[in-house]
Structure formats: C-alpha cells, structure tokens
Design a protein around this motif. Structure first.
Motif, short mmCIF file in Angstrom:
data_model
loop_
_atom_site.label_atom_id
_atom_site.label_comp_id
_atom_site.label_asym_id
_atom_site.label_seq_id
_atom_site.Cartn_x
_atom_site.Cartn_y
_atom_site.Cartn_z
N PHE A 133 0.83 -1.21 0.00
CA PHE A 133 0.00 0.00 0.00
C PHE A 133 0.87 1.26 0.00
N ASN A 134 1.87 1.32 0.87
CA ASN A 134 2.72 2.50 0.95
C ASN A 134 3.51 2.72 -0.34
N THR A 135 3.96 1.61 -0.95
CA THR A 135 4.73 1.72 -2.19
C THR A 135 3.87 2.26 -3.33
N VAL A 136 2.66 1.73 -3.46
CA VAL A 136 1.77 2.18 -4.54
C VAL A 136 1.34 3.62 -4.30
N GLU A 137 1.05 3.98 -3.06
CA GLU A 137 0.67 5.36 -2.76
C GLU A 137 1.79 6.33 -3.12
N LYS A 138 3.02 5.91 -2.90
CA LYS A 138 4.17 6.76 -3.26
C LYS A 138 4.23 6.96 -4.77
N VAL A 139 3.91 5.91 -5.53
CA VAL A 139 3.91 6.03 -6.99
C VAL A 139 2.88 7.06 -7.43
N PHE A 140 1.68 7.02 -6.85
CA PHE A 140 0.65 7.99 -7.20
C PHE A 140 1.07 9.41 -6.80
N ALA A 141 1.70 9.53 -5.63
CA ALA A 141 2.12 10.84 -5.15
C ALA A 141 3.25 11.42 -6.00
N ASP A 142 4.14 10.55 -6.51
CA ASP A 142 5.30 11.00 -7.28
C ASP A 142 4.96 11.32 -8.74
N ASP A 155 5.18 -7.43 -9.05
CA ASP A 155 4.63 -6.62 -10.13
C ASP A 155 4.94 -5.16 -9.80
N PRO A 156 5.95 -4.55 -10.43
CA PRO A 156 6.40 -3.21 -10.02
C PRO A 156 5.34 -2.13 -10.25
N PRO A 157 4.88 -1.47 -9.19
CA PRO A 157 3.88 -0.41 -9.34
C PRO A 157 4.40 0.79 -10.14
N GLU A 158 5.72 0.90 -10.25
CA GLU A 158 6.31 2.01 -10.99
C GLU A 158 5.89 2.04 -12.46
#
Length: 310
Positions: A18-27, A101-104
């Motif tokens: 969750f934190n990793t995906v949220e960071k992708v959206f924020a970035d 599966d890389p969220p990036e």
C-alpha cells in the motif's frame, strides 16, 4: 482506477504494498491528475492476519481501500474473478501484493491506455532470474506446448499484472465459466494489447505459496481449458491400436491356418497387453479430466462466497 489485489496469507506484505503504490501515485501528479484510484483487496481465506490488515487500511482510508473476504480458500482465479466483478473503475488493474509486479509501471500503463491506441497494457518479465532452473525449464516447456496445441496464444513470461479498459473488463465478465485460466481468458477476449517488459523482482516479504506441484496442476488446468488436442490424441491412439489389433488378429488366423496351433510368445503377449492397458488408462485419464470439468460446470456452484465486505 481500480487496483485488484488477491491475497492469501500475505500479512507481512500488505502495508508495504500500500505505501509503495501510494508513493507512486504521489510522485506522478501529472499522469494521475484526473484519476481517482481505489484498492480492492481480496482475502482468499487467509489464516493469518491478512484480513486484519485490510480492516486497518479500510478504517484509515475508507474512500480508497475496500476489501472482500472469502468464507474459505477458493484459489487465486476465484480472487481475480471476484475483483473484476466488484471493480468499478474505468480502468482496472490486476496486481500481486508481493511487489513482484512493479507499481512504478502504472503511470506508463495509464498513459498508454489514455492514448486510445490500446485496450490493455500487460507486463512480462525479461528473464526468470532468481528462479530455480528446473521451474524455469518446465515454465518454458509449458508455454511452448500450450501455444502449439491451443488456438489462443499465451505470451511466455507474461504476468497477470495488467491495466485494462472498462470495455475489456466487461467482455471478460461475460465469461461465467467456473474453471478459469486468466492468462488464457485475457487473450481469448481479444482487444488491442501491448506489453511492457521489466526485470524479475524479488518478493517484498514472506514466501511464495505456489509449490511446484500446484504450478504443474495449474498448467494441466490451462491445457484442458484451452485445448481439445489431448482428446484428439486419445482418439488417435485408440484408433491406431484398434487398427494394429485387427492386423494382429489377421496374423494369428493366418498363422493358425499355415502352421497349426503353435503356442509361444507368452512374454511378448503379456508385455503387449500391459502396454495397451497402460495406453487405455492414459486415454481414460485424459477423458476423465474433461468430464470432471464438465461436471463442475454443470453444478453451477458460485466461484466464491463472500463472508465480509467493505
């Protein structure tokens, strides 16, 4: 955008995911400027603290995090089906929670779909680094075999990880079958699809729940679901031995007429009987697999039962 995330005993990975995906959206504020995203976690009968992690996230983010919890373990395919049936987004992504599966890739996947040139952006691994050699060998063999005997071509090393338009998701939902092999279904419905490559990623935490035997059984499921060639092989083998048996009968009759009742060859006869018996059981096994699939389909049982939903 709906993110479907099936989980089975993934307690250590959920918060990291969750934190990793949220960071992708924020970035990437530009790519996601007009996009509201939601998480749809599916608890596939986990017996650890997976469900509690979902509850915590839902309490903290009630408008973003939703979950379904099954009454027992129904399998990953049931989890995917449930997620697709409950997703509401114009774009729907399927992801694994272990960050293999890389969220990036999500920003590029969304940009590609918004261009209007594609209906689906899938992903595939460039290599299988870190995987046991024997598993890699059987994986390559499986893809080579199923693409030879099936009309539906499945991309080797392709992941379930993909982003789809609502039109494609609706088409998938029109397939109500109980026995599902999602990689084949994604390709069967068609639509314009492109693939992004990425390097093999390690799990963020925990261990894989897929044993070699489970993967082998899953490959058999895929072959039975998307090819009738095994049935044709059984028919051909049966016809071949029926033909050879007729020739054998003629040889026995001619031998009797020309040379009398000569007794001999018991060892070869027993060997031949055992061989033919094995072939018969093999063919019956193939037929039994297909009959078993028909049996499950005709019961019309639900693919899953939801015990809790938020």
């Amino acid at each position: 955008m709906s993110l479907i995330v099936p989980c089975y005993n993934e307690e250590p990975t959920i918060e990291i995911f969750f934190n990793t995906v949220e960071k992708v959206f924020a970035d990437h504020p530009t790519e996601f400027a007009d996009v509201h995203h939601e998480y749809l976690f599916v608890n596939d009968g986990s017996n650890d603290g997976t469900l509690n992690e979902f509850r915590k996230l839902n309490v903290a983010h009630p408008d973003t995090v939703h979950y379904l919890s099954f009454s027992r373990n129904f399998g990953k395919e049931a989890g995917l089906a449930a997620g697709l049936q409950h997703a509401t987004g114009d774009f729907v992504a399927v992801m694994d929670v272990d960050l293999q599966d890389p969220p990036e890739l999500l920003p590029k996947m969304l940009t590609t779909l918004e261009s209007g040139n594609y209906d689906c952006v899938g992903t595939m691994r460039e290599d299988r680094a870190g995987e046991p050699p024997i598993r890699s060998f059987f994986s390559r063999s499986f893809y080579a075999l199923i693409n030879r005997i099936s009309k539906v071509q499945i991309i080797p090393n392709a992941r379930d990880y993909r982003l789809m338009t609502r039109q494609m998701v609706d088409a998938i939902l029109e397939l109500p079958e109980y026995n599902r092999f999602s990689k084949g279904i994604f390709n069967w419905v068609g639509f314009r699809t492109t693939y992004l490559k990425f390097e093999n990623q390690p799990r963020s935490a925990g261990e894989t729940h897929w044993s070699f035997l489970q993967l082998f059984n899953y490959s058999i499921e895929a072959i039975v679901d998307f090819s009738e060639v095994p049935l044709k092989i059984a028919t051909f083998v049966g016809g071949l031995f029926a033909f050879l048996s007729v020739i054998g009968i003629i040889i026995v009759i001619v031998r009797k007429l020309l040379f009398g009742n000569s007794v001999g060859g018991w060892a070869s006869l027993v060997t031949l009987m055992l061989f033919i018996g094995g072939i018969q059981l093999f063919c019956l096994g193939i037929i039994g697999n297909y009959i078993g699939k028909i049996y499950l389909e005709t019961k019309h049982r639900p693919q899953y039962i939801v015990q809790e939903q938020k």
